[in-house]
Design an enzyme around this catalytic site. Structure first.
Site, PDB file in Angstrom:
ATOM      1  N   THR A 124      -2.403  -2.332  27.630  1.00  0.00           N
ATOM      2  CA  THR A 124      -2.229  -1.246  26.657  1.00  0.00           C
ATOM      3  C   THR A 124      -3.414  -0.294  26.716  1.00  0.00           C
ATOM      4  OG1 THR A 124      -3.258  -2.680  25.007  1.00  0.00           O
ATOM      5  CG2 THR A 124      -0.859  -2.525  24.951  1.00  0.00           C
ATOM      6  N   ARG A 156      -5.533   1.510  29.882  1.00  0.00           N
ATOM      7  CA  ARG A 156      -5.301   2.617  30.794  1.00  0.00           C
ATOM      8  C   ARG A 156      -4.836   2.052  32.130  1.00  0.00           C
ATOM      9  NH1 ARG A 156      -5.185   5.442  26.905  1.00  0.00           N
ATOM     10  NH2 ARG A 156      -6.476   7.271  26.455  1.00  0.00           N
ATOM     11  N   GLU A 171       0.724   8.336  35.231  1.00  0.00           N
ATOM     12  CA  GLU A 171       1.722   8.599  34.188  1.00  0.00           C
ATOM     13  C   GLU A 171       1.671  10.066  33.775  1.00  0.00           C
ATOM     14  OE1 GLU A 171      -0.076   5.862  31.129  1.00  0.00           O
ATOM     15  OE2 GLU A 171      -0.205   7.706  29.939  1.00  0.00           O
ATOM     16  N   HIS A 227       3.638   4.634  27.209  1.00  0.00           N
ATOM     17  CA  HIS A 227       2.370   4.933  26.521  1.00  0.00           C
ATOM     18  C   HIS A 227       2.600   5.245  25.038  1.00  0.00           C
ATOM     19  CE1 HIS A 227      -1.976   6.487  27.269  1.00  0.00           C
ATOM     20  NE2 HIS A 227      -1.848   6.033  26.036  1.00  0.00           N
ATOM     21  N   ILE A 228       3.101   4.228  24.328  1.00  0.00           N
ATOM     22  CA  ILE A 228       3.397   4.428  22.902  1.00  0.00           C
ATOM     23  C   ILE A 228       2.571   3.499  22.011  1.00  0.00           C
ATOM     24  CG2 ILE A 228       5.713   5.396  23.194  1.00  0.00           C
ATOM     25  CD1 ILE A 228       6.814   2.533  22.563  1.00  0.00           C
ATOM     26  N   SER A 260      -0.028   3.854  20.252  1.00  0.00           N
ATOM     27  CA  SER A 260      -0.445   4.372  18.941  1.00  0.00           C
ATOM     28  C   SER A 260       0.671   5.145  18.237  1.00  0.00           C
ATOM     29  CB  SER A 260      -1.667   5.287  19.111  1.00  0.00           C
ATOM     30  OG  SER A 260      -1.341   6.386  19.952  1.00  0.00           O
TER      31      SER A 260
HETATM   32  C1  DGY Z   1      -5.540   6.699  22.858  1.00  0.00           C
HETATM   33  O1  DGY Z   1      -5.807   7.040  21.713  1.00  0.00           O
HETATM   34  O2  DGY Z   1      -6.403   6.569  23.738  1.00  0.00           O
HETATM   35  C2  DGY Z   1      -4.117   6.468  23.186  1.00  0.00           C
HETATM   36  O3  DGY Z   1      -3.965   5.942  24.465  1.00  0.00           O
HETATM   37  C3  DGY Z   1      -3.322   7.754  23.055  1.00  0.00           C
HETATM   38  O4  DGY Z   1      -3.952   8.740  23.755  1.00  0.00           O
END
Ligand code: DGY
Length: 322
Positions: A238, A240, A269, A288-289, A291
């Protein structure tokens, strides 16, 4: 009366955040949520005193070098700031901030979803039901990996790592972690500390990645690292995509060395992710969800605005990273 600073807001933000922006600043909003090109960002920067970007904007050294002299701050709507060349910003005297803390719960939820989705073959099962491919049931059908009571290995025991570890304990998992420095006993909460990733890996039946993407962590989860995991491990990311070597992970998913992976973040991505992932059954993939909850998106916006408020009041922002 002095005029309000102008903030270039690069993406559509939650209504409550935009309302506060409109109240306290001259906000250049993006109501249609267009993804601006670097050239557009550079051009628009001439009208702004600060930017409020997301990780979708790649503020490279080249882009930062061309921003208007008016820009005093880049207040990110994200905890990760690998999309900003902080050295270039520093060199130009531009303050950079992020939004830590406020997304830890939401991201930990997604880490648990990925862990369970990968381990229990959720994508495969869901596809089967939707496609009317589900024709039978037997004890051999859709057998996955049970996570209860297994070892949960965390790379990067920062705020998100700690909350995720707490959630994993809900599945009676035995938490192991690698972090640059050992946590105090309260935050460690009984977890076993490893002073190197190599020491952690053999103890991670589930490996959950929570370290930021930096030159040091790029490709950290590579073929050599994966080899050290227990056979049939599950990998969750979760953080990068850059932390993972995609070729190595895909090879391990094909060989069965890694039973399954749950990934919310990817190299390249959103559009250029490794095509190998799309063909695999044993991956649970999200866009990439981590948050992406209403509560968290509001909190991220407010946190970015708190940082801007401090900067324009001449105070040190709480979340300065450069
Ligand atoms: C973050 O806050 O780093 C999340 O990956 C959304 O950008």
């Amino acid at each position: 009366m002095t005029s309000k600073p102008t903030i270039l807001v690069t993406r559509k933000l939650p209504d409550a955040v935009e309302a506060r922006l409109a109240r306290d600043y001259n906000a250049i909003l993006n109501p249609h949520d267009k993804l601006y090109t670097p050239e557009e960002l550079i051009e628009m920067s001439a009208k702004a005193d600060a930017m409020l970007p997301c990780h979708s904007e790649h503020l490279t050294a080249d882009v930062i070098g061309k921003l208007s002299d008016r820009i005093k701050a880049i207040a990110n709507f994200s905890v990760g700031y690998d999309h900003v060349d902080v050295a270039a910003a520093k060199a130009r005297g531009i303050i950079v901030t992020n939004t830590p803390d406020v997304l830890s719960d939401a991201t930990a939820e997604i880490a648990m979803l990925l862990m369970l989705g990968a381990a229990r073959r959720a994508s495969e099962g869901e596809r089967l039901v939707r496609s009317q491919g589900w024709k039978d049931w037997s004890p051999a059908f859709m057998v996955g990996t049970q996570v209860t009571g297994k070892r949960f290995g965390v790379i990067g025991m920062g705020r998100v790592g700690q909350v995720t570890a707490k959630r994993a304990r809900g599945f009676d998992m035995d938490v192991h972690y690698y972090n640059r420095s050992r946590l105090d006993a309260t935050r460690e909460a009984g977890a076993t500390y490893h002073d190197s990733v190599d020491s952690l890996l053999p103890n991670a039946d589930v490996l959950s990645i929570h370290c930021p993407a930096t030159p040091e962590t790029k490709g950290l989860v590579n073929a050599a690292a994966i080899e050290k995991l227990p056979d049939g491990a599950v990998i969750v990311n979760t953080s990068r995509g850059a932390v993972v070597d995609d070729d190595a992970l895909i090879a391990a998913l094909k060989s069965g060395k890694v039973a399954a992976a749950g990934l919310d973040v990817f190299n390249g991505e959103p559009v250029d992710i490794h095509p190998g992932y799309r063909d695999l059954q044993n991956v649970f993939l999200l866009p990439h969800i981590g948050s992406a909850t209403r509560e968290t998106r509001n909190a991220m916006g407010f946190r970015a605005l708190d940082n801007l408020d401090a900067i324009f009041a001449g105070r040190e922002p709480g979340d300065r990273v450069a």
